[in-house]
Design an enzyme around this catalytic site. Structure first.
Site, PDB file in Angstrom:
ATOM      1  CB  THR A 104      -0.918   0.053   1.234  1.00  0.00           C
ATOM      2  OG1 THR A 104      -0.115   0.287   2.407  1.00  0.00           O
ATOM      3  CG2 THR A 104      -1.705  -1.225   1.413  1.00  0.00           C
ATOM      4  CB  ALA A 125       1.895  -0.037   6.498  1.00  0.00           C
ATOM      5  CB  VAL A 152       8.096  -0.134   8.147  1.00  0.00           C
ATOM      6  CG1 VAL A 152       7.998   1.393   8.091  1.00  0.00           C
ATOM      7  CG2 VAL A 152       7.472  -0.656   9.441  1.00  0.00           C
ATOM      8  CE  LYS A 153       5.657   0.941  -1.017  1.00  0.00           C
ATOM      9  NZ  LYS A 153       4.346   0.935  -1.714  1.00  0.00           N
ATOM     10  CB  ILE A 154      11.709   3.349   4.415  1.00  0.00           C
ATOM     11  CG1 ILE A 154      11.324   2.679   5.739  1.00  0.00           C
ATOM     12  CG2 ILE A 154      12.591   4.567   4.633  1.00  0.00           C
ATOM     13  CD1 ILE A 154      10.849   3.606   6.811  1.00  0.00           C
TER      14      ILE A 154
END
Length: 217
Positions: free
Chosen positions: A27, A56, A82-84
């Site tokens: 997402t 996310a 965790v999307k960075i």
């Protein structure tokens, strides 16, 4: 190659998940905003439905904010990634939280050097954006191929997610280039299992069967 569904629409996820095709979900803030729901609520719902990784994305642009958000998001479910974003601050955040056991997906990768930096920082996944590279007359598939060679050369465990998938050709080419994963919009999935010759063949079989039954009644 694993398939991640690039959406936050629960009906879409549930439908395609029932086919056994969803290995994970990605997402981003834009996708979440389209659903008109609270960010945390949507992510938790997806994590309950899908067994695989769910990415996310943080919204902070500074490393301290990214780290703070990542630690909170990480607590929402066991399958959270965790999307960075790929920035200096992002690399610092990835390096910090990777040592805490938090899985990360470094997004907006447009060069082999960026992918290499993310892997060295400790990223679990990197996401090269194929469609956006094609938009500027660059070769997104070549980037996937280059990352595959680099990661194999140096035994990085970081997985490659072919992102910004626009068409069937992207999916097939990414698989041939050795991408570990393709993250695919729900609207594109049906095109993967459909073909006009298949449709025509089924229609012909049905017509022949109906003619046979009519003849033998």
């Amino acid at each position: 190659m694993k398939f991640f569904l690039d959406t936050a629409n629960m009906e879409e996820i549930e439908r395609i998940n029932q086919l056994g095709l969803v290995d994970g979900v990605t997402t981003n803030p834009t996708i979440i905003a389209k659903e008109g729901k609270d960010f945390e609520t949507v992510i938790k719902e997806i994590c309950d439905l899908v067994e695989g990784p769910v990415s996310a994305e943080v919204t902070s642009l500074d490393s301290e904010g990214m780290i703070r958000e990542a630690r909170v998001i990480h607590q929402w479910a066991e399958n959270i990634v965790v999307k960075i974003p790929m920035t200096e601050a992002g690399l610092k955040a990835v390096h910090t939280i990777a040592k805490e056991g938090i899985k990360t997906n470094v997004t907006l990768i447009f060069s082999a050097a960026q992918g290499l930096m993310a892997a060295k920082a400790g990223a679990t996944y990197v996401s090269p954006f194929l469609g956006r590279l094609d938009d500027i007359a660059s070769d997104g598939i070549q980037l996937v191929s280059d990352l595959r060679v680099i990661f194999d050369n140096y035994d990085f465990k970081t997985e490659i997610i072919a992102a910004s998938i626009r068409n069937l050709g992207h999916v097939e080419a990414a698989a041939l280039a050795g991408s570990d994963i393709a993250t695919i919009p729900g609207t594109l999935f049906e095109k993967l299992w459909s073909h006009p010759l298949t449709t025509n063949g089924i229609a012909q079989f049905e017509a022949d069967w109906q003619a046979y039954q009519a003849k033998n009644q």
